[in-house]
Write a protein that holds these residues in place. Sequence first.
Motif, PDB file in Angstrom:
ATOM      1  N   MET A   1      79.500   5.968  -4.560  1.00 53.43           N
ATOM      2  CA  MET A   1      79.606   6.046  -3.384  1.00 53.43           C
ATOM      3  C   MET A   1      78.760   6.993  -1.984  1.00 53.43           C
ATOM      4  O   MET A   1      78.969   8.060  -2.420  1.00 53.43           O
ATOM      5  CB  MET A   1      80.764   5.955  -2.513  1.00 53.43           C
ATOM      6  CG  MET A   1      81.320   5.397  -0.928  1.00 53.43           C
ATOM      7  SD  MET A   1      83.133   5.663  -0.916  1.00 53.43           S
ATOM      8  CE  MET A   1      83.494   4.046  -0.973  1.00 53.43           C
ATOM      9  N   ALA A   2      77.513   6.928  -1.595  1.00 51.47           N
ATOM     10  CA  ALA A   2      77.261   7.304  -0.374  1.00 51.47           C
ATOM     11  C   ALA A   2      78.169   8.085   0.412  1.00 51.47           C
ATOM     12  O   ALA A   2      79.064   7.311   1.105  1.00 51.47           O
ATOM     13  CB  ALA A   2      76.189   7.135  -0.091  1.00 51.47           C
ATOM     14  N   PRO A   3      78.159   9.396   0.880  1.00 47.97           N
ATOM     15  CA  PRO A   3      78.224  10.327   1.667  1.00 47.97           C
ATOM     16  C   PRO A   3      78.179   9.278   3.443  1.00 47.97           C
ATOM     17  O   PRO A   3      76.907   9.181   3.049  1.00 47.97           O
ATOM     18  CB  PRO A   3      77.814  11.478   1.898  1.00 47.97           C
ATOM     19  CG  PRO A   3      76.477  11.450   0.973  1.00 47.97           C
ATOM     20  CD  PRO A   3      76.752   9.956   0.274  1.00 47.97           C
ATOM     21  N   LEU A   4      79.054   9.784   3.924  1.00 44.87           N
ATOM     22  CA  LEU A   4      78.706   9.203   5.595  1.00 44.87           C
ATOM     23  C   LEU A   4      79.723  10.165   6.383  1.00 44.87           C
ATOM     24  O   LEU A   4      80.203  10.324   6.213  1.00 44.87           O
ATOM     25  CB  LEU A   4      79.427   7.822   5.569  1.00 44.87           C
ATOM     26  CG  LEU A   4      80.196   6.842   6.704  1.00 44.87           C
ATOM     27  CD1 LEU A   4      78.861   5.975   7.248  1.00 44.87           C
ATOM     28  CD2 LEU A   4      81.045   6.446   7.434  1.00 44.87           C
ATOM     29  N   MET A   5      78.058   9.908   7.456  1.00 40.17           N
ATOM     30  CA  MET A   5      78.018  10.944   8.685  1.00 40.17           C
ATOM     31  C   MET A   5      78.728  10.354   9.650  1.00 40.17           C
ATOM     32  O   MET A   5      78.531   9.274  10.070  1.00 40.17           O
ATOM     33  CB  MET A   5      76.418  11.881   8.554  1.00 40.17           C
ATOM     34  CG  MET A   5      75.372  12.695   7.479  1.00 40.17           C
ATOM     35  SD  MET A   5      76.826  13.790   6.756  1.00 40.17           S
ATOM     36  CE  MET A   5      76.696  15.169   8.397  1.00 40.17           C
ATOM     37  N   CYS A   6      79.407  11.607  10.450  1.00 42.49           N
ATOM     38  CA  CYS A   6      80.033  10.192  11.353  1.00 42.49           C
ATOM     39  C   CYS A   6      80.388  11.858  12.676  1.00 42.49           C
ATOM     40  O   CYS A   6      80.363  12.854  11.585  1.00 42.49           O
ATOM     41  CB  CYS A   6      81.908  10.381  11.615  1.00 42.49           C
ATOM     42  SG  CYS A   6      83.081  11.400  10.454  1.00 42.49           S
TER      43      CYS A   6
END
Length: 95
Positions: A1-6
């Motif tokens: 799973m790729a990291p998600l920036m928020c």
Amino acid sequence: MAPLMCDLGVASRVMKDGKVLLVQEAYGRHKGQWGFPKGHVEANESPEEAALRELAEETGLTGKLIGLAGVRTALRPKGPAVFLCYRSEEHTSEL
């Protein structure tokens, strides 16, 4: 799973004797309006640390987190945004 920036923001909701602590916004689109002490989480801190830092910066109070009051989410053009509001109380040292 790729990291998600928020976009991650936090606030401290401090209540004492049935009163809520509010600060007046000094700048931005909400300038002059009243709200909880709040701000963004910096890259080197946890959301909890950020909430306490913002409380101290905006009010001069040393706080203690006692729980989570609410969560708000939004999908913005640059990606998701999450806002965490913590239940906080003024930390007083007892002798």
